[in-house]
Motif scaffolding. Sequence first.
Motif, PDB file in Angstrom:
ATOM      1  N   VAL A  73       0.798  -1.093  -0.101  1.00 57.18           N
ATOM      2  CA  VAL A  73      -0.110  -0.025  -0.152  1.00 57.18           C
ATOM      3  C   VAL A  73       1.067   1.395  -0.072  1.00 57.18           C
ATOM      4  CG1 VAL A  73      -1.704   1.288   1.238  1.00 57.18           C
ATOM      5  CG2 VAL A  73      -1.911  -1.270   1.095  1.00 57.18           C
ATOM      6  N   GLU A  74       0.492   2.274  -0.864  1.00 52.30           N
ATOM      7  CA  GLU A  74       1.309   3.423  -0.757  1.00 52.30           C
ATOM      8  C   GLU A  74       0.395   4.410  -0.417  1.00 52.30           C
ATOM      9  OE1 GLU A  74       3.699   6.795  -3.590  1.00 52.30           O
ATOM     10  OE2 GLU A  74       2.549   4.927  -4.706  1.00 52.30           O
ATOM     11  N   VAL A  75       0.800   5.196   0.919  1.00 55.37           N
ATOM     12  CA  VAL A  75      -0.042   6.521   1.314  1.00 55.37           C
ATOM     13  C   VAL A  75       0.918   7.694   1.284  1.00 55.37           C
ATOM     14  CG1 VAL A  75      -1.097   7.406   3.348  1.00 55.37           C
ATOM     15  CG2 VAL A  75      -1.260   4.836   2.916  1.00 55.37           C
ATOM     16  N   ASN A  76       0.489   8.616   0.524  1.00 54.85           N
ATOM     17  CA  ASN A  76       1.499   9.806   0.320  1.00 54.85           C
ATOM     18  C   ASN A  76       1.228  11.001   1.146  1.00 54.85           C
ATOM     19  OD1 ASN A  76       0.767   8.909  -3.069  1.00 54.85           O
ATOM     20  ND2 ASN A  76       3.020   8.591  -2.067  1.00 54.85           N
ATOM     21  N   SER A  77       2.330  11.832   1.563  1.00 58.75           N
ATOM     22  CA  SER A  77       2.003  12.921   2.119  1.00 58.75           C
ATOM     23  C   SER A  77       2.830  13.959   1.251  1.00 58.75           C
ATOM     24  CB  SER A  77       2.635  12.731   3.532  1.00 58.75           C
ATOM     25  OG  SER A  77       4.015  12.518   3.508  1.00 58.75           O
ATOM     26  N   GLU A  78       2.873  15.220   1.691  1.00 57.41           N
ATOM     27  CA  GLU A  78       3.493  16.245   0.897  1.00 57.41           C
ATOM     28  C   GLU A  78       4.910  16.435   1.334  1.00 57.41           C
ATOM     29  OE1 GLU A  78       1.484  20.276   0.986  1.00 57.41           O
ATOM     30  OE2 GLU A  78      -0.047  19.450   2.024  1.00 57.41           O
ATOM     31  N   THR A  79       5.370  16.098   2.611  1.00 57.75           N
ATOM     32  CA  THR A  79       6.808  16.043   3.057  1.00 57.75           C
ATOM     33  C   THR A  79       7.300  14.829   3.527  1.00 57.75           C
ATOM     34  OG1 THR A  79       6.352  16.840   5.319  1.00 57.75           O
ATOM     35  CG2 THR A  79       6.297  18.618   3.425  1.00 57.75           C
ATOM     36  N   ASP A  80       8.635  14.734   3.468  1.00 55.41           N
ATOM     37  CA  ASP A  80       9.143  13.365   4.164  1.00 55.41           C
ATOM     38  C   ASP A  80       9.062  13.528   5.565  1.00 55.41           C
ATOM     39  OD1 ASP A  80      10.728  11.110   3.682  1.00 55.41           O
ATOM     40  OD2 ASP A  80      12.579  12.157   4.457  1.00 55.41           O
ATOM     41  N   PHE A  81       8.826  14.601   6.247  1.00 57.03           N
ATOM     42  CA  PHE A  81       8.931  14.644   7.658  1.00 57.03           C
ATOM     43  C   PHE A  81       7.610  14.088   8.169  1.00 57.03           C
ATOM     44  CE2 PHE A  81      10.702  18.938   6.519  1.00 57.03           C
ATOM     45  CZ  PHE A  81      11.831  18.837   7.156  1.00 57.03           C
ATOM     46  N   VAL A  82       6.384  14.039   7.418  1.00 56.67           N
ATOM     47  CA  VAL A  82       5.426  13.337   7.878  1.00 56.67           C
ATOM     48  C   VAL A  82       5.623  11.720   7.811  1.00 56.67           C
ATOM     49  CG1 VAL A  82       3.068  12.656   7.235  1.00 56.67           C
ATOM     50  CG2 VAL A  82       3.854  15.202   7.275  1.00 56.67           C
ATOM     51  N   GLY A  83       6.300  11.188   6.719  1.00 55.06           N
ATOM     52  CA  GLY A  83       6.785   9.842   6.839  1.00 55.06           C
ATOM     53  C   GLY A  83       7.340   9.300   7.871  1.00 55.06           C
ATOM     54  N   LYS A  84       7.970  10.177   8.766  1.00 55.85           N
ATOM     55  CA  LYS A  84       8.765   9.963  10.001  1.00 55.85           C
ATOM     56  C   LYS A  84       7.916   9.969  11.322  1.00 55.85           C
ATOM     57  CE  LYS A  84      13.024  11.415   7.485  1.00 55.85           C
ATOM     58  NZ  LYS A  84      14.134  12.350   7.445  1.00 55.85           N
ATOM     59  N   ASN A  85       6.798  10.630  11.121  1.00 54.75           N
ATOM     60  CA  ASN A  85       5.903  10.695  11.899  1.00 54.75           C
ATOM     61  C   ASN A  85       5.154   9.455  12.575  1.00 54.75           C
ATOM     62  OD1 ASN A  85       3.016  11.135  13.216  1.00 54.75           O
ATOM     63  ND2 ASN A  85       3.676  13.237  13.119  1.00 54.75           N
ATOM     64  N   ALA A  86       5.213   9.190  13.924  1.00 53.25           N
ATOM     65  CA  ALA A  86       4.757   7.878  14.500  1.00 53.25           C
ATOM     66  C   ALA A  86       3.422   7.575  14.354  1.00 53.25           C
ATOM     67  CB  ALA A  86       5.115   7.745  15.967  1.00 53.25           C
ATOM     68  N   ASP A  87       2.536   8.643  14.394  1.00 58.60           N
ATOM     69  CA  ASP A  87       1.087   8.488  14.305  1.00 58.60           C
ATOM     70  C   ASP A  87       0.718   8.071  12.790  1.00 58.60           C
ATOM     71  OD1 ASP A  87       0.585   9.155  16.961  1.00 58.60           O
ATOM     72  OD2 ASP A  87       0.307  11.228  16.389  1.00 58.60           O
ATOM     73  N   PHE A  88       1.445   8.766  11.756  1.00 60.38           N
ATOM     74  CA  PHE A  88       1.334   8.506  10.244  1.00 60.38           C
ATOM     75  C   PHE A  88       1.772   7.156  10.029  1.00 60.38           C
ATOM     76  CE2 PHE A  88       2.955   8.457   6.186  1.00 60.38           C
ATOM     77  CZ  PHE A  88       2.032   8.823   5.414  1.00 60.38           C
ATOM     78  N   GLN A  89       2.940   6.788  11.014  1.00 60.40           N
ATOM     79  CA  GLN A  89       2.996   5.295  10.701  1.00 60.40           C
ATOM     80  C   GLN A  89       2.406   4.139  10.937  1.00 60.40           C
ATOM     81  OE1 GLN A  89       7.334   5.315  12.204  1.00 60.40           O
ATOM     82  NE2 GLN A  89       8.094   6.209  10.743  1.00 60.40           N
ATOM     83  N   LYS A  90       1.936   4.437  12.194  1.00 61.48           N
ATOM     84  CA  LYS A  90       0.736   3.641  12.793  1.00 61.48           C
ATOM     85  C   LYS A  90      -0.617   3.585  11.934  1.00 61.48           C
ATOM     86  CE  LYS A  90      -1.977   3.038  16.913  1.00 61.48           C
ATOM     87  NZ  LYS A  90      -2.306   3.591  18.481  1.00 61.48           N
ATOM     88  N   MET A  91      -0.821   4.755  11.353  1.00 66.82           N
ATOM     89  CA  MET A  91      -2.114   4.707  10.467  1.00 66.82           C
ATOM     90  C   MET A  91      -1.741   3.882   9.249  1.00 66.82           C
ATOM     91  SD  MET A  91      -3.865   8.062   8.250  1.00 66.82           S
ATOM     92  CE  MET A  91      -2.518   8.144   7.187  1.00 66.82           C
ATOM     93  N   VAL A  92      -0.483   4.219   8.688  1.00 69.89           N
ATOM     94  CA  VAL A  92      -0.242   3.538   7.287  1.00 69.89           C
ATOM     95  C   VAL A  92      -0.154   1.960   7.344  1.00 69.89           C
ATOM     96  CG1 VAL A  92       1.843   2.960   5.661  1.00 69.89           C
ATOM     97  CG2 VAL A  92       0.754   5.483   6.345  1.00 69.89           C
ATOM     98  N   SER A  93       0.293   1.594   8.751  1.00 69.48           N
ATOM     99  CA  SER A  93       0.616   0.284   9.043  1.00 69.48           C
ATOM    100  C   SER A  93      -1.044  -0.357   9.158  1.00 69.48           C
ATOM    101  CB  SER A  93       1.307   0.038  10.318  1.00 69.48           C
ATOM    102  OG  SER A  93       1.153  -1.350  10.600  1.00 69.48           O
TER     103      SER A  93
END
Length: 292
Positions: A73-93
């Motif tokens: 699955v690919e979930v996109n964000s605008e910046t690479d900072f969000v990809g390192k965000n724990a909440d974003f990672q939990k959601m993507v998982s």
Amino acid sequence: MAITAAMVKELRESTGAGMMDAKKALTETDGDMDAAVDWLRTKGLAKAAKKAGRVAAEGLVAVAVNGGVGVAVEVNSETDFVGKNADFQKMVSSIATTALGANTTEELAAAALNGKSVAEVITDAIAVIGENMTLRRMARVEGDVVVSYVHNAAATDMGKIGVLVAVKGADNGIGKQVAMHIAATNPAALSEADLDPSVVEKERQIQIDIARESGKPEAVIEKMIEGRMKKFVAEVTLLNQQFVMNPDITVGQAAKDAGAEITGFIRMEVGEGIEKKEEDFAAEVAKTMAGA
């Protein structure tokens, strides 16, 4: 009060909210336009929608495997900072795990996750994190065994490149090796039979044009093209590629030697094919700090 299409259109244009959200807001507020705007803002939908036009080319690819089924699955964000965000990672998982029960991106977007649809979960995250996000795609592969690999993982089972390999027969470790090979070489298809005919024809035409520039006879040109097309197929199809672990044999032969057969694969890389607006690092930091 009856909610008209004109009212929905007006609310959408003033807030940037989606059609169904605008209609729901008007229904909930009995057609009161100002109250509907407030309702959307309260739900975070107006804010999220205003960000929807911004390019989301960063983010994460996540993989999940359950027995003989694997999904990426690919979930996109605008910046690479969000990809390192724990909440974003939990959601993507969580989205990747949910994808095990879906067959298409549309099915996944509508699938239930924590009492909401996946699409609604992402909309809520946009409102909280403050960046546009999109569920761009999912892909599914099945086999006797499915092996996953994430290159440069940002967290467990997620990163910039995710690979899944379907293996028929015993794995014996060959699946992981082939997955790493795929991450490095990015093959276009499993075998010659799986290549897009338009890609093959385009390459053939290129080789014809190159060969004719040589001025050689047509009979010679035909043999040149035949040889070059064989080389092309060997370079872009997984089973015919030279195995990075042992360049003396092909990937297909390596699998056979290991008592297995590779029957399918997925390679998914964050942002591939998206036209991204280039910004320097300082500008990206400034934009993030400003909450734009």
